[in-house]
Design an enzyme around this catalytic site. Structure first.
Site, PDB file in Angstrom:
ATOM      1  N   ASN A   9      47.132 -24.141  -8.606  1.00  0.00           N
ATOM      2  CA  ASN A   9      46.269 -24.420  -7.454  1.00  0.00           C
ATOM      3  C   ASN A   9      46.580 -23.377  -6.390  1.00  0.00           C
ATOM      4  O   ASN A   9      47.616 -23.435  -5.743  1.00  0.00           O
ATOM      5  CB  ASN A   9      46.565 -25.832  -6.919  1.00  0.00           C
ATOM      6  CG  ASN A   9      45.805 -26.121  -5.635  1.00  0.00           C
ATOM      7  OD1 ASN A   9      44.856 -25.407  -5.289  1.00  0.00           O
ATOM      8  ND2 ASN A   9      46.212 -27.159  -4.924  1.00  0.00           N
ATOM      9  N   LYS A  11      45.033 -22.864  -3.644  1.00  0.00           N
ATOM     10  CA  LYS A  11      44.680 -23.309  -2.280  1.00  0.00           C
ATOM     11  C   LYS A  11      43.891 -22.193  -1.578  1.00  0.00           C
ATOM     12  O   LYS A  11      43.127 -21.506  -2.218  1.00  0.00           O
ATOM     13  CB  LYS A  11      45.941 -23.696  -1.510  1.00  0.00           C
ATOM     14  CG  LYS A  11      46.880 -24.581  -2.321  1.00  0.00           C
ATOM     15  CD  LYS A  11      47.974 -25.177  -1.503  1.00  0.00           C
ATOM     16  CE  LYS A  11      48.938 -25.916  -2.417  1.00  0.00           C
ATOM     17  NZ  LYS A  11      49.817 -26.806  -1.728  1.00  0.00           N
ATOM     18  N   HIS A  95      43.180 -34.000  -3.772  1.00  0.00           N
ATOM     19  CA  HIS A  95      44.454 -33.379  -3.398  1.00  0.00           C
ATOM     20  C   HIS A  95      44.907 -33.925  -2.043  1.00  0.00           C
ATOM     21  O   HIS A  95      44.088 -34.179  -1.164  1.00  0.00           O
ATOM     22  CB  HIS A  95      44.295 -31.859  -3.339  1.00  0.00           C
ATOM     23  CG  HIS A  95      45.606 -31.147  -3.256  1.00  0.00           C
ATOM     24  ND1 HIS A  95      46.304 -31.033  -2.076  1.00  0.00           N
ATOM     25  CD2 HIS A  95      46.364 -30.549  -4.214  1.00  0.00           C
ATOM     26  CE1 HIS A  95      47.437 -30.385  -2.318  1.00  0.00           C
ATOM     27  NE2 HIS A  95      47.491 -30.075  -3.597  1.00  0.00           N
ATOM     28  N   GLU A  97      46.135 -32.583   0.444  1.00  0.00           N
ATOM     29  CA  GLU A  97      45.697 -31.795   1.612  1.00  0.00           C
ATOM     30  C   GLU A  97      44.256 -32.136   1.971  1.00  0.00           C
ATOM     31  O   GLU A  97      43.883 -32.120   3.145  1.00  0.00           O
ATOM     32  CB  GLU A  97      45.875 -30.292   1.327  1.00  0.00           C
ATOM     33  CG  GLU A  97      47.350 -29.911   1.338  1.00  0.00           C
ATOM     34  CD  GLU A  97      47.711 -28.727   0.470  1.00  0.00           C
ATOM     35  OE1 GLU A  97      46.810 -27.984   0.035  1.00  0.00           O
ATOM     36  OE2 GLU A  97      48.925 -28.544   0.208  1.00  0.00           O
ATOM     37  N   GLU A 164      51.493 -36.180  -7.507  1.00  0.00           N
ATOM     38  CA  GLU A 164      52.005 -35.213  -6.538  1.00  0.00           C
ATOM     39  C   GLU A 164      52.569 -35.948  -5.321  1.00  0.00           C
ATOM     40  O   GLU A 164      51.818 -36.233  -4.369  1.00  0.00           O
ATOM     41  CB  GLU A 164      50.880 -34.282  -6.086  1.00  0.00           C
ATOM     42  CG  GLU A 164      50.274 -33.464  -7.199  1.00  0.00           C
ATOM     43  CD  GLU A 164      49.772 -32.121  -6.704  1.00  0.00           C
ATOM     44  OE1 GLU A 164      50.176 -31.106  -7.278  1.00  0.00           O
ATOM     45  OE2 GLU A 164      49.003 -32.081  -5.725  1.00  0.00           O
ATOM     46  N   GLY A 170      54.847 -28.205  -1.384  1.00  0.00           N
ATOM     47  CA  GLY A 170      55.063 -27.061  -0.502  1.00  0.00           C
ATOM     48  C   GLY A 170      56.317 -27.169   0.346  1.00  0.00           C
ATOM     49  O   GLY A 170      56.496 -26.418   1.301  1.00  0.00           O
ATOM     50  N   SER A 208      56.388 -28.527  -5.624  1.00  0.00           N
ATOM     51  CA  SER A 208      57.478 -27.539  -5.650  1.00  0.00           C
ATOM     52  C   SER A 208      57.997 -27.245  -7.054  1.00  0.00           C
ATOM     53  O   SER A 208      59.208 -27.102  -7.264  1.00  0.00           O
ATOM     54  CB  SER A 208      58.612 -27.976  -4.710  1.00  0.00           C
ATOM     55  OG  SER A 208      58.135 -28.043  -3.379  1.00  0.00           O
ATOM     56  N   GLY A 230      52.499 -23.062  -4.707  1.00  0.00           N
ATOM     57  CA  GLY A 230      53.136 -21.807  -4.265  1.00  0.00           C
ATOM     58  C   GLY A 230      53.606 -20.906  -5.399  1.00  0.00           C
ATOM     59  O   GLY A 230      53.372 -19.691  -5.365  1.00  0.00           O
TER      60      GLY A 230
END
Ligand code: PEP
Length: 250
Positions: A9, A11, A95, A97, A164, A170, A208, A230
């Site tokens: 992902n 983002k 998600h 976010e 998640e 993150g 992570s 990330g």
């Protein structure tokens, strides 16, 4: 046993040029991989070029979001048919976010899943608890509430779940393999109780994930893959995660 799925992902990262550079390097690194499903969710603007570069490879593409209407006056939104025409086979929905910054509720997530499935897109549904919810012992209640609301009247076919935990996204704080396995086992049982096709649903861990921790996560029986933020932005790091997943599951 499930064939592992490792999904990236990206983002809101990578221009079209950066996407091209990534894919050129990445494909050279994973050319021998035939035992793991690989998926990349770039930003919408990179989908088309990614789709051309990934033609004749096994790497699939996902949208990071979709709107719950087919078309019309919804400025800034994207429809399922747009994702399909840009080369997507999958879409990430719900998600954390999106839930946090764009006020997505389970009801909205449910509408998005329905329209995505109606159009033939496979769905990666993200669920997970906050740190406070975990500390208050509410993890399973949150997972159950999110699954119940998001999957209302949705058959399980074409569905992947990404567990998640919000506190691990993150932050560099990964759930321990045991914590991940425990949550996945809860989700698996919830799916069995929910209905037909539950065993075919893959449950990914996200939060992570790195080349260093993927093996211990994938060694857990209930972890069927990973959704990586990330650490998916660099070809070398993402390829090492894929190889770690392979090694853990042979
Ligand atoms: C994600 O955004 O889905 C994610 C898991 O991010 P990260 O790997 O950076 O924690």
């Amino acid at each position: 046993m499930h064939r592992p799925l490792i999904a990236a992902n990206w983002k809101m990262n990578k221009t079209i040029g950066e996407t091209e550079d990534f894919i050129h390097s990445f494909l050279a690194m994973i050319k021998d991989v035939d035992d793991v499903d690989i998926l990349i969710a770039p930003p919408f603007t990179s989908l088309s070029v990614a789709s051309s570069l990934l033609e004749n490879t096994t790497v699939r593409l996902a949208g990071q979001n979709v709107f719950y209407e087919e078309k019309g006056a919804f400025t800034g939104e994207i429809s399922p048919s747009m994702l399909l025409s840009a080369g997507c086979s999958h879409v990430i929905i719900g998600h954390s976010e999106r839930r946090q910054y764009f006020s997505e509720t389970d009801e909205i997530v449910n509408k998005k899943i329905k329209i995505a499935r109606k159009n033939g897109l496979e769905v990666i549904l993200c669920i997970g608890e906050s740190l406070q919810e975990r500390e208050e012992g509410k993890t399973f209640d949150v997972l159950s509430r999110q699954l119940t609301g998001s999957l209302k009247d949705v058959p399980l076919e074409g569905l992947t779940i990404a567990y998640e935990p919000i506190w691990a996204i993150g932050t560099g704080k990964t759930a321990t393999p045991e914590q991940a396995n425990e949550a996945h086992a809860y989700i698996r049982q919830w799916l069995r109780d929910y209905g037909e096709g539950s065993e075919r649903v893959r449950i990914l861990y996200g939060g992570s994930v790195t080349p260093e921790n993927i093996k211990s996560l994938m060694a857990e029986p209930e972890v069927n893959g990973a959704l990586v933020g990330g650490a998916s932005l660099k070809p070398d790091s993402f390829a090492r995660i894929i190889n770690g997943a392979r090694e853990a599951t042979v």
